[in-house]
Scaffold this motif. Structure first.
Motif, PDB file in Angstrom:
ATOM      1  N   MET A   1       0.850  -1.183   0.000  1.00 39.80           N
ATOM      2  CA  MET A   1       0.000   0.000   0.000  1.00 39.80           C
ATOM      3  C   MET A   1       0.887   1.234   0.000  1.00 39.80           C
ATOM      4  O   MET A   1       1.880   1.295   0.704  1.00 39.80           O
ATOM      5  CB  MET A   1      -0.909  -0.014   1.230  1.00 39.80           C
ATOM      6  N   THR A   2       0.511   2.220  -0.801  1.00 38.63           N
ATOM      7  CA  THR A   2       1.260   3.473  -0.894  1.00 38.63           C
ATOM      8  C   THR A   2       0.765   4.427   0.186  1.00 38.63           C
ATOM      9  O   THR A   2      -0.426   4.491   0.457  1.00 38.63           O
ATOM     10  CB  THR A   2       1.059   4.103  -2.280  1.00 38.63           C
ATOM     11  N   ALA A   3       1.689   5.165   0.794  1.00 41.91           N
ATOM     12  CA  ALA A   3       1.330   6.082   1.877  1.00 41.91           C
ATOM     13  C   ALA A   3       1.884   7.479   1.599  1.00 41.91           C
ATOM     14  O   ALA A   3       2.796   7.656   0.790  1.00 41.91           O
ATOM     15  CB  ALA A   3       1.886   5.565   3.197  1.00 41.91           C
ATOM     16  N   ALA A   4       1.287   8.465   2.260  1.00 39.43           N
ATOM     17  CA  ALA A   4       1.746   9.856   2.188  1.00 39.43           C
ATOM     18  C   ALA A   4       1.516  10.488   3.544  1.00 39.43           C
ATOM     19  O   ALA A   4       0.752   9.975   4.358  1.00 39.43           O
ATOM     20  CB  ALA A   4       0.990  10.611   1.101  1.00 39.43           C
ATOM     21  N   SER A   8       1.287  20.214   8.138  1.00 40.57           N
ATOM     22  CA  SER A   8       0.546  21.025   9.108  1.00 40.57           C
ATOM     23  C   SER A   8      -0.492  21.913   8.417  1.00 40.57           C
ATOM     24  O   SER A   8      -1.451  22.356   9.043  1.00 40.57           O
ATOM     25  CB  SER A   8       1.513  21.891   9.919  1.00 40.57           C
ATOM     26  N   LYS A   9      -0.330  22.158   7.120  1.00 45.38           N
ATOM     27  CA  LYS A   9      -1.290  22.954   6.346  1.00 45.38           C
ATOM     28  C   LYS A   9      -2.353  22.076   5.697  1.00 45.38           C
ATOM     29  O   LYS A   9      -3.182  22.555   4.933  1.00 45.38           O
ATOM     30  CB  LYS A   9      -0.571  23.753   5.264  1.00 45.38           C
ATOM     31  N   GLY A  10      -2.334  20.772   5.972  1.00 43.61           N
ATOM     32  CA  GLY A  10      -3.324  19.866   5.402  1.00 43.61           C
ATOM     33  C   GLY A  10      -3.003  19.434   3.982  1.00 43.61           C
ATOM     34  O   GLY A  10      -3.864  18.911   3.280  1.00 43.61           O
ATOM     35  N   GLN A  11      -1.774  19.630   3.552  1.00 45.56           N
ATOM     36  CA  GLN A  11      -1.387  19.270   2.195  1.00 45.56           C
ATOM     37  C   GLN A  11      -0.767  17.881   2.154  1.00 45.56           C
ATOM     38  O   GLN A  11      -0.155  17.434   3.116  1.00 45.56           O
ATOM     39  CB  GLN A  11      -0.395  20.287   1.636  1.00 45.56           C
ATOM     40  N   VAL A  12      -0.955  17.216   0.999  1.00 47.70           N
ATOM     41  CA  VAL A  12      -0.406  15.878   0.802  1.00 47.70           C
ATOM     42  C   VAL A  12       0.248  15.839  -0.573  1.00 47.70           C
ATOM     43  O   VAL A  12      -0.320  16.334  -1.552  1.00 47.70           O
ATOM     44  CB  VAL A  12      -1.519  14.808   0.851  1.00 47.70           C
ATOM     45  N   THR A  13       1.414  15.246  -0.656  1.00 43.08           N
ATOM     46  CA  THR A  13       2.032  14.995  -1.958  1.00 43.08           C
ATOM     47  C   THR A  13       1.583  13.616  -2.400  1.00 43.08           C
ATOM     48  O   THR A  13       1.812  12.619  -1.713  1.00 43.08           O
ATOM     49  CB  THR A  13       3.571  15.048  -1.863  1.00 43.08           C
ATOM     50  N   ILE A  14       0.915  13.572  -3.549  1.00 40.99           N
ATOM     51  CA  ILE A  14       0.418  12.292  -4.053  1.00 40.99           C
ATOM     52  C   ILE A  14       1.598  11.552  -4.669  1.00 40.99           C
ATOM     53  O   ILE A  14       2.268  12.078  -5.563  1.00 40.99           O
ATOM     54  CB  ILE A  14      -0.700  12.510  -5.096  1.00 40.99           C
ATOM     55  N   PRO A  15       1.864  10.336  -4.208  1.00 39.42           N
ATOM     56  CA  PRO A  15       3.010   9.583  -4.736  1.00 39.42           C
ATOM     57  C   PRO A  15       2.915   9.389  -6.250  1.00 39.42           C
ATOM     58  O   PRO A  15       1.829   9.298  -6.820  1.00 39.42           O
ATOM     59  CB  PRO A  15       2.913   8.241  -4.004  1.00 39.42           C
ATOM     60  N   VAL A  16       4.055   9.342  -6.910  1.00 39.65           N
ATOM     61  CA  VAL A  16       4.125   9.293  -8.362  1.00 39.65           C
ATOM     62  C   VAL A  16       3.372   8.094  -8.938  1.00 39.65           C
ATOM     63  O   VAL A  16       2.697   8.221  -9.967  1.00 39.65           O
ATOM     64  CB  VAL A  16       5.593   9.336  -8.857  1.00 39.65           C
ATOM     65  N   VAL A  18       0.721   6.658  -7.784  1.00 40.53           N
ATOM     66  CA  VAL A  18      -0.717   6.940  -7.687  1.00 40.53           C
ATOM     67  C   VAL A  18      -1.111   7.962  -8.751  1.00 40.53           C
ATOM     68  O   VAL A  18      -2.123   7.806  -9.435  1.00 40.53           O
ATOM     69  CB  VAL A  18      -1.087   7.450  -6.272  1.00 40.53           C
ATOM     70  N   ARG A  19      -0.295   9.015  -8.909  1.00 40.10           N
ATOM     71  CA  ARG A  19      -0.566  10.023  -9.949  1.00 40.10           C
ATOM     72  C   ARG A  19      -0.607   9.385 -11.328  1.00 40.10           C
ATOM     73  O   ARG A  19      -1.482   9.693 -12.140  1.00 40.10           O
ATOM     74  CB  ARG A  19       0.493  11.132  -9.925  1.00 40.10           C
ATOM     75  N   ASN A  20       0.328   8.489 -11.589  1.00 43.09           N
ATOM     76  CA  ASN A  20       0.379   7.834 -12.894  1.00 43.09           C
ATOM     77  C   ASN A  20      -0.860   6.973 -13.135  1.00 43.09           C
ATOM     78  O   ASN A  20      -1.441   6.997 -14.214  1.00 43.09           O
ATOM     79  CB  ASN A  20       1.636   6.983 -13.031  1.00 43.09           C
ATOM     80  N   ARG A  21      -1.284   6.219 -12.135  1.00 43.94           N
ATOM     81  CA  ARG A  21      -2.456   5.346 -12.298  1.00 43.94           C
ATOM     82  C   ARG A  21      -3.738   6.146 -12.475  1.00 43.94           C
ATOM     83  O   ARG A  21      -4.653   5.710 -13.161  1.00 43.94           O
ATOM     84  CB  ARG A  21      -2.587   4.403 -11.115  1.00 43.94           C
ATOM     85  N   LEU A  22      -3.809   7.323 -11.849  1.00 45.89           N
ATOM     86  CA  LEU A  22      -4.985   8.178 -11.991  1.00 45.89           C
ATOM     87  C   LEU A  22      -4.888   9.080 -13.222  1.00 45.89           C
ATOM     88  O   LEU A  22      -5.850   9.752 -13.572  1.00 45.89           O
ATOM     89  CB  LEU A  22      -5.176   9.050 -10.736  1.00 45.89           C
ATOM     90  N   GLY A  23      -3.733   9.094 -13.866  1.00 47.89           N
ATOM     91  CA  GLY A  23      -3.546   9.948 -15.035  1.00 47.89           C
ATOM     92  C   GLY A  23      -3.480  11.420 -14.674  1.00 47.89           C
ATOM     93  O   GLY A  23      -3.878  12.278 -15.454  1.00 47.89           O
ATOM     94  N   LEU A  24      -2.996  11.724 -13.483  1.00 41.19           N
ATOM     95  CA  LEU A  24      -2.938  13.107 -13.011  1.00 41.19           C
ATOM     96  C   LEU A  24      -1.659  13.799 -13.452  1.00 41.19           C
ATOM     97  O   LEU A  24      -0.589  13.192 -13.470  1.00 41.19           O
ATOM     98  CB  LEU A  24      -3.015  13.150 -11.483  1.00 41.19           C
ATOM     99  N   GLU A  25      -1.823  15.065 -13.796  1.00 40.50           N
ATOM    100  CA  GLU A  25      -0.680  15.902 -14.155  1.00 40.50           C
ATOM    101  C   GLU A  25      -0.731  17.168 -13.312  1.00 40.50           C
ATOM    102  O   GLU A  25      -1.751  17.464 -12.682  1.00 40.50           O
ATOM    103  CB  GLU A  25      -0.731  16.251 -15.641  1.00 40.50           C
ATOM    104  N   SER A  26       0.337  17.912 -13.334  1.00 41.47           N
ATOM    105  CA  SER A  26       0.408  19.158 -12.576  1.00 41.47           C
ATOM    106  C   SER A  26      -0.757  20.072 -12.947  1.00 41.47           C
ATOM    107  O   SER A  26      -1.062  20.255 -14.129  1.00 41.47           O
ATOM    108  CB  SER A  26       1.734  19.860 -12.872  1.00 41.47           C
ATOM    109  N   GLY A  27      -1.452  20.604 -11.946  1.00 42.06           N
ATOM    110  CA  GLY A  27      -2.577  21.508 -12.178  1.00 42.06           C
ATOM    111  C   GLY A  27      -3.923  20.811 -12.243  1.00 42.06           C
ATOM    112  O   GLY A  27      -4.958  21.476 -12.237  1.00 42.06           O
ATOM    113  N   ASP A  28      -3.939  19.472 -12.330  1.00 45.42           N
ATOM    114  CA  ASP A  28      -5.206  18.736 -12.361  1.00 45.42           C
ATOM    115  C   ASP A  28      -5.892  18.825 -11.006  1.00 45.42           C
ATOM    116  O   ASP A  28      -5.252  19.018  -9.971  1.00 45.42           O
ATOM    117  CB  ASP A  28      -4.982  17.258 -12.696  1.00 45.42           C
ATOM    118  N   ARG A  29      -7.207  18.685 -11.027  1.00 43.36           N
ATOM    119  CA  ARG A  29      -7.991  18.689  -9.797  1.00 43.36           C
ATOM    120  C   ARG A  29      -8.425  17.264  -9.483  1.00 43.36           C
ATOM    121  O   ARG A  29      -8.565  16.445 -10.390  1.00 43.36           O
ATOM    122  CB  ARG A  29      -9.206  19.589  -9.946  1.00 43.36           C
ATOM    123  N   ILE A  30      -8.637  16.990  -8.208  1.00 44.75           N
ATOM    124  CA  ILE A  30      -9.150  15.687  -7.795  1.00 44.75           C
ATOM    125  C   ILE A  30     -10.376  15.896  -6.918  1.00 44.75           C
ATOM    126  O   ILE A  30     -10.551  16.958  -6.318  1.00 44.75           O
ATOM    127  CB  ILE A  30      -8.092  14.841  -7.043  1.00 44.75           C
TER     128      ILE A  30
END
Length: 81
Positions: A1-4, A8-16, A18-30
């Motif tokens: 399982m992939t984790a992140a 403290s600001k509630g931000q998460v970096t989505i692991p690469v 996961v981004r690839n499987r979802l087809g996400l690129e910079s600026g995309d919304r989820i």
């Protein structure tokens, strides 16, 4: 399982991976959706190109005229009252 980690600001970096499987690129919304059955949140890409919609709606067997469309809309509107 992939984790992140949540910052403290509630931000998460989505692991690469996961981004690839979802087809996400910079600026995309989820989007986040709570699944009542599983009790878990699900993540969906909210940004898609218009070309990704191609083929979702089947072509009609024969062309439909504007008059036919207007008549169908009027009939549905009358039956909704």
């Amino acid at each position: 399982m992939t984790a992140a980690t949540v910052t403290s600001k509630g931000q998460v970096t989505i692991p690469v991976d996961v981004r690839n499987r979802l087809g996400l690129e910079s600026g995309d919304r989820i989007e986040f959706s709570f699944n009542e059955t599983t009790g878990r949140y699900e993540v969906f890409p909210a940004t898609r190109s218009i070309s990704s919609l191609k083929g979702i709606v089947k072509k009609p067997d024969s062309p439909v005229s504007i008059e036919d469309m207007n008549r169908a809309i009027a009939e549905k509107g009358a039956s909704a009252r």
